[in-house]
Design a protein around this motif. Structure first.
Motif, PDB file in Angstrom:
ATOM      1  N   TYR A 437      25.586 -32.906  -4.490  1.00 32.10           N
ATOM      2  CA  TYR A 437      27.005 -32.848  -4.874  1.00 32.10           C
ATOM      3  C   TYR A 437      27.226 -32.624  -6.370  1.00 32.10           C
ATOM      4  O   TYR A 437      28.225 -32.028  -6.777  1.00 32.10           O
ATOM      5  N   GLU A 438      26.284 -33.114  -7.173  1.00 37.06           N
ATOM      6  CA  GLU A 438      26.486 -32.956  -8.617  1.00 37.06           C
ATOM      7  C   GLU A 438      26.571 -31.460  -8.970  1.00 37.06           C
ATOM      8  O   GLU A 438      27.492 -31.010  -9.653  1.00 37.06           O
ATOM      9  N   LEU A 439      25.623 -30.702  -8.394  1.00 38.07           N
ATOM     10  CA  LEU A 439      25.602 -29.256  -8.656  1.00 38.07           C
ATOM     11  C   LEU A 439      26.810 -28.548  -8.020  1.00 38.07           C
ATOM     12  O   LEU A 439      27.448 -27.685  -8.634  1.00 38.07           O
ATOM     13  N   SER A 440      27.124 -28.943  -6.775  1.00 35.30           N
ATOM     14  CA  SER A 440      28.225 -28.249  -6.090  1.00 35.30           C
ATOM     15  C   SER A 440      29.558 -28.520  -6.795  1.00 35.30           C
ATOM     16  O   SER A 440      30.418 -27.647  -6.891  1.00 35.30           O
ATOM     17  N   ASP A 441      29.724 -29.740  -7.329  1.00 31.31           N
ATOM     18  CA  ASP A 441      30.964 -30.041  -8.079  1.00 31.31           C
ATOM     19  C   ASP A 441      31.038 -29.217  -9.360  1.00 31.31           C
ATOM     20  O   ASP A 441      32.107 -28.781  -9.773  1.00 31.31           O
ATOM     21  N   LYS A 442      29.891 -29.029  -9.980  1.00 28.58           N
ATOM     22  CA  LYS A 442      29.850 -28.230 -11.214  1.00 28.58           C
ATOM     23  C   LYS A 442      30.317 -26.794 -10.928  1.00 28.58           C
ATOM     24  O   LYS A 442      31.079 -26.212 -11.690  1.00 28.58           O
ATOM     25  N   ILE A 443      29.864 -26.271  -9.804  1.00 27.87           N
ATOM     26  CA  ILE A 443      30.273 -24.904  -9.437  1.00 27.87           C
ATOM     27  C   ILE A 443      31.790 -24.867  -9.216  1.00 27.87           C
ATOM     28  O   ILE A 443      32.484 -23.973  -9.692  1.00 27.87           O
ATOM     29  N   ARG A 444      32.288 -25.890  -8.517  1.00 23.60           N
ATOM     30  CA  ARG A 444      33.732 -25.921  -8.264  1.00 23.60           C
ATOM     31  C   ARG A 444      34.520 -25.962  -9.581  1.00 23.60           C
ATOM     32  O   ARG A 444      35.497 -25.235  -9.771  1.00 23.60           O
TER      33      ARG A 444
END
Ligand SMILES: Nc1ncnc2c1ncn2[C@@H]1O[C@H](COP(=O)(O)OP(=O)(O)OP(=O)(O)O)[C@@H](O)[C@H]1O
Ligand SMILES: [Zn+2]
Length: 466
Positions: A437-444
């Motif tokens: 989630y840390e990476l996916s939130d960064k993309i968002r």
């Protein structure tokens, strides 16, 4: 067959321009002594949608819209703020042109009165030479009795015209109007065969229209307030010179009102376009202006604009879904149900066209496009039918060609950008499935900064421009 309501005769006429493939249009522009407001915006955008639809039908459209930069109101404003008349008019002209540009209103020629004094003098002289005008005390007046058709456009009899302070003894008849006004101290002036002076208001449009569009034009328009006396007078002047029909279709836009009153500079109840564009954006404003038929009045309110923004977003969401289906939808043989839906898509697009053919009824055209959006949400979204999506997207493109409210969605770069964003979203989905989630939130967040909003749901993630 395209049908148009003609103010002359108050009837619906088939639209057949003077020349088969071109439309010559003249719209009366603003008097530049104050900020251009949303009432102007409504009229100018209405004629823009009309021009865009005509272009879509294959006509070449030339639109001329004048700028009244010499007028009593400009002179009074200049006096009250301690500036010269041309400082005032230049300031508001600049602001007007900026707003027109932001609103995506396409005007081909913007003639100013002050640049056409010689042409105006020649026009007035032509009227004197033909016995339609007379000189009195350095002013020149149009002799209304010499134009028998006077009153036909407005259905107002000349005897009913109360010109208020314009009534002067030197006129032959109280209903005669000024073509040229003799010089008064403190006012701008130009030399003329009748002495120093300046043009009256109505003469500028007759002169500049014939100067740029010739002696016969297809559409002449403006707000409904211009029917009398302005357009009645323009018609009398021009046809007295040409001895022929000047305008084929007279078209007038109903008022934009605020608290049920016409919005106008002289009433002091204006909402400048500058403010409204900053608050709602040009697309929402255009959407709102066009959500009513141009001959019906519209009443300003915050609520109605917020509602317009939501309705426009609904259409944009439908377009995002279609793009996704086209890029990713499965290839398969058409099912019976999909063929039925495709017929409904055709039907909605046909309704759009029929509404526009019916005196440019943008309100009904919009209803048809929302029908199309409903088909996207209730059917295509689930069937993922690529062919249906291509057809529907074409319908939205056609709609946008006229309304110009989602140009970003239809720019030529859009297909490429969409596939890039889709790839990024796919990678993000992959990360989310693996609970990274840390990476996916960064993309968002990064997409958000680029103006792209990601919407997560059980069915997967979609996106849209903010
Ligand atoms: N509230 C309005 N709704 C629709 N059209 C309008 C409105 N106000 C002006 N227009 C149209 O905009 C064009 C420019 O008008 P103009 O500069 O005379 O504006 P105005 O605000 O009415 O000014 P004034 O109060 O000095 O008459 C005209 O075609 C006019 O009919
Ligand atoms: Zn005019």
């Amino acid at each position: 067959m395209l049908r148009v309501f003609n103010t002359l005769g108050r009837r619906i006429d088939s639209f057949i321009p003077n020349e088969p493939h071109s439309v010559r249009m003249y719209v009366c522009g603003p008097t530049v002594y104050d900020e251009v407001h949303i009432g102007h915006g409504r009229t100018f955008v209405s004629f823009d949608a009309i021009s865009r639809y005509l272009r879509l039908k294959g006509f070449n459209v030339i639109r001329v819209q004048n700028i009244t930069d010499i007028d009593d109101k400009i002179i009074n404003k200049a006096k009250s703020v301690g500036k010269s008349w041309n400082e005032v008019s230049e300031y508001y002209t600049k602001s007007y042109l900026e707003m027109i540009n932001l609103l995506k209103v396409k005007i081909d020629i913007h003639p100013k009165v002050s640049s056409h004094i010689k042409e105006i003098i020649d026009f007035v002289q032509g009227l004197i030479d033909r016995g339609h005008a007379y000189v009195a005390n350095g002013s020149v007046y149009f002799d209304v009795d010499t134009y028998p058709k006077y009153g036909e456009l407005s259905n107002i009899r000349k005897e009913e015209w109360d010109q208020g302070e314009e009534i002067v003894k030197e006129k032959k008849n109280p209903y005669d109007f000024a073509l040229w006004k003799a010089y008064k101290p403190g006012e701008p002036f130009w030399d003329s065969p009748w002495g120093k002076g300046r043009p009256g208001w109505h003469i500028e449009c007759s002169t500049m229209s014939t100067r740029y569009l010739g002696t016969k034009i297809d559409i002449h328009g403006g707000g409904i307030d211009l029917v009398f006396p302005h357009h009645e007078n323009e018609r009398a002047q021009t046809e007295s010179i040409t001895n022929d029909t000047w305008v084929k279709y007279w078209m007038h836009v109903a008022f934009l009102t605020i608290k049920k009153e016409k919005m106008s500079k002289s009433k002091g109840n204006i909402i400048p376009l500058k403010e409204a564009i900053a608050k709602y954006g040009p697309s929402t404003l255009r959407y709102w202006f066009l959500s009513s038929h141009y001959r019906n009045p519209i009443e300003y309110s915050d609520d109605v604009l917020e509602q317009s923004a939501k309705s426009l977003q609904r259409l944009k969401d439908a377009v995002s879904i279609l793009r996704k289906i086209i890029l990713e939808g499965p290839q398969h043989y058409a099912k019976e149900s999909e063929i039925k839906t495709q017929a409904e898509i055709f039907g909605a697009i046909l309704n759009f066209d029929n509404a526009m053919e019916d005196d440019f009824n943008t309100a009904n055209a919009l209803t048809a496009i929302h029908e199309l959006a409903s088909i996207v949400f209730t059917k295509l979204q689930y069937s993922q039918d690529v062919l249906g999506a291509i057809m529907a997207l074409d319908g939205f493109r056609k709609f946008n060609d006229v309304f110009a409210v989602m140009d970003e969605e239809f720019s030529s770069e859009m297909d490429r950008i969409s596939s890039i964003i889709n790839s990024v979203i796919e990678i993000r989905n992959y990360l989310r499935e693996r609970q990274m989630y840390e990476l996916s939130d960064k993309i968002r967040e990064s997409l958000m900064k680029a103006g792209i909003k990601v919407l997560d749901s059980k069915e997967g993630s979609t996106w849209r421009f903010q």
